[in-house]
Design an enzyme around this catalytic site. Structure first.
Site, short mmCIF file in Angstrom:
data_model
loop_
_atom_site.label_atom_id
_atom_site.label_comp_id
_atom_site.label_asym_id
_atom_site.label_seq_id
_atom_site.Cartn_x
_atom_site.Cartn_y
_atom_site.Cartn_z
N CYS A 1 105.52 1.95 63.17
CA CYS A 1 104.20 2.55 62.94
C CYS A 1 104.04 3.90 63.63
O CYS A 1 103.69 4.90 62.99
CB CYS A 1 103.08 1.59 63.32
N HIS B 1 98.92 -0.82 67.13
CA HIS B 1 99.37 -0.33 65.82
C HIS B 1 98.64 0.97 65.51
O HIS B 1 97.52 1.18 65.97
CB HIS B 1 99.07 -1.38 64.74
N HIS C 1 100.81 3.56 56.55
CA HIS C 1 101.42 3.02 57.77
C HIS C 1 102.71 2.29 57.47
O HIS C 1 103.03 2.00 56.33
CB HIS C 1 100.42 2.12 58.51
#
Length: 157
Positions: free
Chosen positions: A71, A121, A133
């Site tokens: 990520c 994240h 993402h």
């Protein structure tokens, strides 16, 4: 007549199914979250385009591109290509951004997912409640709707 002026007449003749083809031929590719040529010039919207171009790239923990990403590796890579430097991890990236409200978010801002005070994240906001993402092992870079309210937003300076 410019390519931009020809688009409405071309679309009328070709139908809406060919809109992406027309956009590509005209030299502009539609990216979710981008609304104007002026916005396309900012580092944030450049980073958004870079992330969108990595659609389908496999997730790999610790990877920073150009073919595999985790990520924060995707956000780091995308902003680097747009001329901005970010630290390596999602938490470090959160600490380096200007924190903004959900009301102030714009395409190209970073979206940080958190549990309590811990950021775990990050993705790039694409507009309409969606992010680009690199989700998790076994998945690929993709556009996805934000699935929780436990998010913070940051703008890269």
């Amino acid at each position: 007549m410019t390519a931009l002026n020809r688009v409405p007449s071309l679309m009328a003749r070709a139908g809406t199914a060919s809109a992406l083809t027309i956009a590509a031929v005209g030299g502009t590719i539609a990216v979710p979250g981008l609304s104007s040529e002026a916005a396309a010039a900012t580092p944030a919207t450049k980073a958004l385009k870079v992330a969108a171009a990595k659609k389908g790239s496999p997730y790999r923990y610790g990877a920073t591109g150009p073919h595999r990403f985790d990520c924060s590796g995707l956000t780091l890579y995308s902003f680097k290509k747009a001329g901005k430097k970010l630290p390596r991890t999602a938490a470090q990236q959160y600490n380096k951004t200007r924190h903004i409200s959900a009301k102030s978010r714009k395409a190209g801002d970073l979206v940080f997912f958190h549990s309590g005070r811990n950021v775990y994240h990050v993705g790039i906001y694409a507009g309409k409640g969606r992010i680009w993402h690199a989700p998790k092992t076994g998945d690929v870079v993709r556009l996805q709707k934000i699935w929780t309210r436990s998010v913070w937003y940051g703008r890269v300076r």
